[in-house]
Enzyme design. Structure first.
Site, PDB file in Angstrom:
ATOM      1  N   CYS A  46      37.116 -20.783 -14.458  1.00  0.00           N
ATOM      2  CA  CYS A  46      38.075 -20.718 -15.563  1.00  0.00           C
ATOM      3  C   CYS A  46      37.852 -19.338 -16.227  1.00  0.00           C
ATOM      4  O   CYS A  46      38.770 -18.451 -16.725  1.00  0.00           O
ATOM      5  CB  CYS A  46      37.692 -21.696 -16.494  1.00  0.00           C
ATOM      6  SG  CYS A  46      38.163 -23.251 -15.631  1.00  0.00           S
ATOM      7  N   THR A  47      36.553 -18.968 -16.414  1.00  0.00           N
ATOM      8  CA  THR A  47      35.998 -17.531 -17.230  1.00  0.00           C
ATOM      9  C   THR A  47      36.535 -16.625 -16.584  1.00  0.00           C
ATOM     10  O   THR A  47      37.098 -15.684 -17.150  1.00  0.00           O
ATOM     11  CB  THR A  47      34.700 -17.773 -17.492  1.00  0.00           C
ATOM     12  OG1 THR A  47      34.207 -18.811 -18.343  1.00  0.00           O
ATOM     13  CG2 THR A  47      34.137 -16.404 -18.336  1.00  0.00           C
TER      14      THR A  47
END
Length: 152
Positions: A46-47
């Protein structure tokens, strides 16, 4: 059931990382919307995805396009995440009622308690024009978003 291409996207109102209310219908008639659901803040894939969007932001936040990133995290977590990573676009909290908007779009994983990686590109009238759903471990290809936006 997942929202289909050619249908009107369900409207919603969620709080961003600053506690401000953001509604999908607020962009109707003005901007195309890249609506991106992701599982959790502070996780590896996600990051990476959100940083890639940050690094290519002029494609996703401009006079014609607005990026809205939605997770089931609390607004407080999203604020720290945005500050830590330098995200200048709205991170929306679908925290309570937990996953309501993710469920409406058909991207909520009941077993894991979070959204899967779902992206919906909406035209200025709020109609879904393109979509991709990836499993939790699979990052998405930003170049596909750029191509889909060019076709609007």
């Amino acid at each position: 059931m997942q929202v289909e291409v050619g249908t009107k996207a369900p409207d919603f109102e969620l709080r961003n990382q600053h506690g401000e209310s953001v509604s999908l219908s607020g962009f109707r008639g003005e901007k195309n919307v890249v609506l991106l659901f992701y599982p959790f803040a502070f996780t590896g894939v996600c990051t990476g995805e959100l940083c890639a969007l940050r690094d290519e932001l002029p494609h996703f936040v401009n006079e014609d396009v607005q990026l809205l990133a939605v997770s089931n995290d609390s607004p407080f977590s999203l604020r720290v995440f945005a500050e830590q990573e330098g995200f200048d676009y709205p991170l929306l909290s679908d925290f309570w009622p937990h996953g309501r908007v993710s469920r409406e779009y058909g991207v909520f994983d009941e077993e894991k308690g979070c959204a899967v990686r779902g992206t919906f590109i909406l035209d200025k009238e709020g109609v879904v024009r393109w979509t991709v759903i990836n499993g939790l471990p699979d990052a998405r290809d930003l170049n596909e978003y750029v191509q889909a936006l060019k076709s609007l």
